[in-house]
Design a protein around this motif. Structure first.
Motif, PDB file in Angstrom:
ATOM      1  N   ALA A 212       2.299   6.506  -2.373  1.00 35.62           N
ATOM      2  CA  ALA A 212       3.318   7.504  -2.757  1.00 35.62           C
ATOM      3  C   ALA A 212       3.250   7.781  -4.263  1.00 35.62           C
ATOM      4  O   ALA A 212       3.360   8.934  -4.718  1.00 35.62           O
ATOM      5  CB  ALA A 212       4.704   6.999  -2.367  1.00 35.62           C
TER       6      ALA A 212
ATOM      7  N   GLN B 101      -5.772   1.682   1.288  1.00 34.26           N
ATOM      8  CA  GLN B 101      -5.555   2.657   0.205  1.00 34.26           C
ATOM      9  C   GLN B 101      -6.717   3.653   0.141  1.00 34.26           C
ATOM     10  O   GLN B 101      -6.520   4.851  -0.070  1.00 34.26           O
ATOM     11  CB  GLN B 101      -5.404   1.959  -1.149  1.00 34.26           C
ATOM     12  CG  GLN B 101      -4.099   1.190  -1.306  1.00 34.26           C
ATOM     13  CD  GLN B 101      -3.949   0.528  -2.669  1.00 34.26           C
ATOM     14  OE1 GLN B 101      -4.615   0.897  -3.639  1.00 34.26           O
ATOM     15  NE2 GLN B 101      -3.061  -0.449  -2.766  1.00 34.26           N
TER      16      GLN B 101
ATOM     17  N   ALA C  48      -6.320   6.035   2.949  1.00 34.35           N
ATOM     18  CA  ALA C  48      -5.199   6.962   2.669  1.00 34.35           C
ATOM     19  C   ALA C  48      -5.632   8.018   1.654  1.00 34.35           C
ATOM     20  O   ALA C  48      -5.254   9.191   1.765  1.00 34.35           O
ATOM     21  CB  ALA C  48      -4.000   6.178   2.143  1.00 34.35           C
TER      22      ALA C  48
ATOM     23  N   ASP D 121       0.816  -1.218   0.000  1.00 32.50           N
ATOM     24  CA  ASP D 121       0.000   0.000   0.000  1.00 32.50           C
ATOM     25  C   ASP D 121       0.853   1.273   0.000  1.00 32.50           C
ATOM     26  O   ASP D 121       0.563   2.229  -0.723  1.00 32.50           O
ATOM     27  CB  ASP D 121      -0.925   0.013   1.227  1.00 32.50           C
ATOM     28  CG  ASP D 121      -2.046  -1.012   1.109  1.00 32.50           C
ATOM     29  OD1 ASP D 121      -2.435  -1.340  -0.030  1.00 32.50           O
ATOM     30  OD2 ASP D 121      -2.541  -1.468   2.156  1.00 32.50           O
ATOM     31  N   ASP D 122       1.938   1.302   0.822  1.00 40.87           N
ATOM     32  CA  ASP D 122       2.716   2.553   0.926  1.00 40.87           C
ATOM     33  C   ASP D 122       3.365   2.933  -0.405  1.00 40.87           C
ATOM     34  O   ASP D 122       3.472   4.116  -0.746  1.00 40.87           O
ATOM     35  CB  ASP D 122       3.744   2.487   2.075  1.00 40.87           C
ATOM     36  CG  ASP D 122       4.678   1.300   1.955  1.00 40.87           C
ATOM     37  OD1 ASP D 122       4.359   0.357   1.204  1.00 40.87           O
ATOM     38  OD2 ASP D 122       5.743   1.320   2.610  1.00 40.87           O
TER      39      ASP D 122
END
Ligand code: AP5
Length: 210
Positions: free
Chosen positions: A66, A92, A95, A61-62
């Protein structure tokens, strides 16, 4: 218009994103296409991404968050965009909200799993501009040549039958729950994938009111 398109692999997200993009003059942003560009660069990040993509698994996910943050900061996104393939997990989606991404609608493309294998095994994609084609349902005017940019058409490595099944499983377990997430927010609209791409586009434009 800011739009998210959800759907199983091969449900026609990329095909319909392209039609909406042409109609509204806003960019279609495919996380899959961005990842494939990174893979083609052959960098360490690209090599790491390749393992996920070719096995049919999702990238962390990170990494994806980004990537999206960087893409949406580009000037062509200022009047709206179509997110094809993001978000794909609950973290996600959360985020995206934290990033301040507010979409007008979330379109879910509904296609039976049984139709997916036929679609993906006949899919071809432009190496240069990533426009999707199909050898039967959406053939280019000249065999293996992109109508839009004359690029070469290629088969994707993750369109092998075993990988397609894996991607479908990942979709049902990790991405499909997002339909309920967005339905509760009153954002979800659905369109069926018809046999003819033009019929699907008609339904998509109608549910989006464009
Ligand atoms: P991605 O590239 O997004 O692949 P996907 O979701 O599996 O979807 P596809 O691109 O395969 O299909 P599509 O729905 O766009 O269908 P298309 O229009 O091409 O992602 C690839 C990988 O990247 C993932 O597996 C994952 O590893 C990684 N990834 C991406 N995003 C991520 C994220 N957010 N988080 C983590 N990892 C991520 O149509 C398919 C075919 O059918 C074409 O040949 C088309 O011509 C044909 N067709 C379309 N519509 C019709 C119709 N109505 N009738 C007949 N044929 C049709």
């Amino acid at each position: 218009m800011k739009l998210i398109i959800l759907g199983a692999p091969g449900s026609g997200k990329g095909t319909q994103a392209e039609k909406i993009s042409q109609k509204l003059g806003i960019p279609a942003i495919s996380t899959g296409a961005i990842i494939r560009e990174t893979v083609a660069e052959g960098t360490p990040a690209g090599k790491a991404a390749q393992k996920y993509i070719e096995s049919g698994n999702l990238l962390p996910d990170d990494v994806i968050i980004a990537m999206i943050e960087e893409r949406l900061a580009q000037p062509d996104c200022s009047n709206g965009y179509i997110l094809d393939g993001f978000p794909r997990t609950l973290p996600q989606a959360e985020a995206a909200e934290k990033m301040g991404i507010e979409v007008d609608k979330v379109l879910s493309m509904e296609v039976a799993d049984s139709a997916i294998v036929e679609r993906l095994s006949g899919r071809r994609e432009c190496e240069a501009c990533h426009t999707p084609y199909h050898v039967l349902f959406n053939a280019p005017a000249k065999e293996n040549v992109c109508d839009k940019c004359a690029g070469r058409l290629i088969c994707r490595k993750d369109d092998e039958p075993e990988t397609i099944q894996k991607r479908l499983n990942v979709y049902h377990t990790q991405t499909e729950p997002l339909k309920e997430f967005y339905e509760k927010k009153g954002l979800l609209v659905t369109a069926r994938g018809h046999e003819e791409i033009s019929d699907t586009t008609k339904e998509v434009f109608s549910v989006l009111g464009i």
